[in-house]
Scaffold this motif. Structure first.
Motif, PDB file in Angstrom:
ATOM      1  N   GLN A   1      -7.456  69.931 -34.071  1.00 20.42           N
ATOM      2  CA  GLN A   1      -6.902  71.219 -34.471  1.00 20.42           C
ATOM      3  C   GLN A   1      -7.743  72.400 -33.988  1.00 20.42           C
ATOM      4  OE1 GLN A   1      -3.752  71.341 -36.131  1.00 20.42           O
ATOM      5  NE2 GLN A   1      -3.988  69.337 -35.202  1.00 20.42           N
ATOM      6  N   SER A   2      -8.967  72.132 -33.511  1.00 14.04           N
ATOM      7  CA  SER A   2      -9.824  73.190 -32.964  1.00 14.04           C
ATOM      8  C   SER A   2      -9.569  73.438 -31.489  1.00 14.04           C
ATOM      9  CB  SER A   2     -11.304  72.843 -33.180  1.00 14.04           C
ATOM     10  OG  SER A   2     -11.603  72.789 -34.553  1.00 14.04           O
TER      11      SER A   2
ATOM     12  N   GLY B   1      -9.003  76.539 -26.871  1.00 20.08           N
ATOM     13  CA  GLY B   1      -9.184  76.884 -28.272  1.00 20.08           C
ATOM     14  C   GLY B   1      -8.003  76.503 -29.137  1.00 20.08           C
ATOM     15  N   PRO B   2      -8.013  76.904 -30.416  1.00 21.62           N
ATOM     16  CA  PRO B   2      -6.933  76.560 -31.343  1.00 21.62           C
ATOM     17  C   PRO B   2      -5.556  77.013 -30.876  1.00 21.62           C
ATOM     18  CG  PRO B   2      -8.828  77.416 -32.539  1.00 21.62           C
ATOM     19  CD  PRO B   2      -9.111  77.640 -31.084  1.00 21.62           C
TER      20      PRO B   2
ATOM     21  N   GLN C   1     -17.688  67.634 -37.409  1.00 21.98           N
ATOM     22  CA  GLN C   1     -16.839  68.568 -36.670  1.00 21.98           C
ATOM     23  C   GLN C   1     -17.513  69.154 -35.432  1.00 21.98           C
ATOM     24  OE1 GLN C   1     -16.694  68.985 -40.422  1.00 21.98           O
ATOM     25  NE2 GLN C   1     -15.237  67.350 -39.954  1.00 21.98           N
TER      26      GLN C   1
ATOM     27  N   ASP D   1     -20.808  72.453 -30.004  1.00 17.27           N
ATOM     28  CA  ASP D   1     -19.774  72.923 -30.917  1.00 17.27           C
ATOM     29  C   ASP D   1     -18.546  73.303 -30.091  1.00 17.27           C
ATOM     30  OD1 ASP D   1     -20.261  75.449 -29.814  1.00 17.27           O
ATOM     31  OD2 ASP D   1     -21.437  76.144 -31.521  1.00 17.27           O
ATOM     32  N   ALA D   2     -17.491  73.744 -30.772  1.00 15.27           N
ATOM     33  CA  ALA D   2     -16.228  74.021 -30.086  1.00 15.27           C
ATOM     34  C   ALA D   2     -16.319  75.211 -29.143  1.00 15.27           C
ATOM     35  CB  ALA D   2     -15.119  74.255 -31.108  1.00 15.27           C
TER      36      ALA D   2
END
Length: 449
Positions: free
Chosen positions: A248-249, A265-266, A288, A306-307
């Motif tokens: 979902q990210s 991205g989202p 996450q 990280d995202a």
């Protein structure tokens, strides 16, 4: 259980501990034969059952699928054999798949040569019977990728091909529902096949892709679709690279045929990229974040990102590690698996006449595992038995032939399975002489110290 390898591992630990480095051996191991083939195909899969036992399924030969179940002490609880005789030796499409504890899908070149194995009922069903696709005369469906979604749906992606002309017809997705009903959809795009399929974690959706190659094949443009059941919504903005992971990210993708790592991205818009990174997989973590084995700055390493692409930490690979590094994570524990290898050319005197020499190559291959915590701190190291071979080498061509001597051992890590107990199982190629086909595998069970 192979007691010889168990006690050999204990001796190895004592020797390594005396040198200041402790490598824990496998608690037990089991070797098994796999089909003799020159094609680089996945020939086994594993799954953990609710009682902690480990199931390994593999194709023993051209006519037999085998499923073995071992308890945590290495005792084989059961072995089942199923007939499987595909028409074609070639199988370069979807990897075999556990859909549940009792159901395995084993894929051949097309749906006629693929099967569903029901372990509870002890039956084998051809996919052509299960799917019942409405295909043009002479066409077959070739599954190139397969996944299981959180809702239990099995999704197959590939395309139709004519068996006489070998012409690719169109891309196709097939969804097998938990109640065994089947849905299918095709795109009206000729001469293309879906070749990449990624689940969107946290949902019942998936992404599926085919690729247009331009600039004489040097550049690939991704054609990406978001799937929900068999409804496909094109995502033209997701045109960079093959997707590796999605949630979902957003989604991670890698450039085709060259370096480059991207993140969508989202909103599924490109929001980060690094053209200097070569990555083959992305593993999401329980906190996450993302683990990425990669080449960055000519260094092979495992990095946690990280995202937004920020590197939280990175751990360099051991010296002589190949790019077969595997990474798995569960409940904050990270297993980094490494294949290490060296080849040294030399000569040796022939038996009985020291004035005559033989050109040789000494091959040493090792599989090692490193257990890390979520911050990248190393907690323990583990080892599989080393493979060593002395090969006769042609002095004119450099071609390596018959093994003059060898020690059997692990010569390449295939994959690992993190278990609910915190222990883990691994599967590696098991090498004896210099066989190029790797006709044996070994299942190892490691216990946390």
């Amino acid at each position: 259980m192979n007691q010889k390898w168990k006690w050999a591992g204990v001796v190895a630990v004592l020797m390594l501990a005396a040198c200041g480095v402790k490598y824990w051996p496998a608690l037990w191991s089991a070797q098994f034969a796999v089909r003799d083939t020159q094609y680089p195909i996945l020939s086994s899969i594993t799954r953990e059952l609710g009682d902690g036992s480990v199931v390994v399924a593999y194709q023993r030969d051209n006519q037999t699928l085998v499923v073995d179940t071992y308890d945590t002490a290495g005792n084989r609880l059961s072995q089942s054999e199923f007939p499987y005789a595909p028409e074609y030796e070639l199988r370069d499409g979807a990897a075999p798949l556990f859909a549940s504890d009792d159901v395995i899908y084993w894929f051949g070149r097309d749906h006629r040569n693929s099967v569903k194995v029901d372990l509870a009922a002890q039956t084998v069903q051809p996919l052509s019977d299960l799917l019942a696709l409405d295909l043009a005369e002479g066409d077959v469906f070739e599954p190139n990728d397969a996944i299981v979604l959180d809702n239990g749906q099995v999704v197959l992606a590939g395309g139709d091909r004519n068996t006489q002309t070998l012409q690719i017809r169109q891309p196709r997705v097939v969804v097998i529902n938990p109640d065994a009903s089947v849905q299918s959809a095709v795109l009206g795009v000729p001469f293309q096949m879906f070749t990449n399929l990624v689940a969107r974690s946290g949902s019942d959706q998936y992404f599926v892709q085919y690729f247009d190659f331009v600039d004489f094949g040097n550049t690939a443009v991704a054609r990406t679709f978001l799937g929900d059941g068999v409804t496909l919504a094109e995502q033209p903005q997701m045109d960079k690279g093959a997707l590796l992971q999605s949630d979902q990210s957003g989604a991670w993708a890698t450039q085709i045929l060259r370096t480059g790592l991207f993140h969508y991205g989202p909103a599924l818009e490109l929001d980060w990229q690094d053209d200097a990174i070569l990555a083959m997989t992305v593993v999401s973590t329980s906190d996450q974040h993302y683990l990425i084995p990669r080449f960055a700055g000519n260094q092979l390493e495992v990095a946690k990102l990280d995202a937004q692409g920020n590197t939280l930490w990175n751990v360099p690979a051991s010296a002589n590690t190949s790019f077969f590094t595997g990474v798995t994570e569960k409940q904050g524990k990270i297993l980094v698996s490494e294949t290490l290898g060296t080849r040294m050319k030399g000569v040796r005197a022939q038996t009985g006449d020291a004035s005559l020499i033989l050109p040789i190559t000494t091959v040493t291959e090792k599989v090692r595992h490193r257990l890390l915590n979520s911050d990248g701190k190393e907690l323990a190291r583990f080892s599989e038995p080393d493979h060593r071979a002395v090969l006769l080498r042609d002095p004119l061509t450099g071609t390596e032939g018959t093994a003059l001597e060898y020690t059997a051992g692990s010569c390449r890590h295939d994959y690992a399975l993190m278990l609910a107990s915190g222990d883990f199982a691994t599967v590696s190629n098991w090498c004896t002489d210099n066989s190029v086909y790797g006709q044996q595998r070994a299942l190892f069970y490691f216990q946390q110290p």
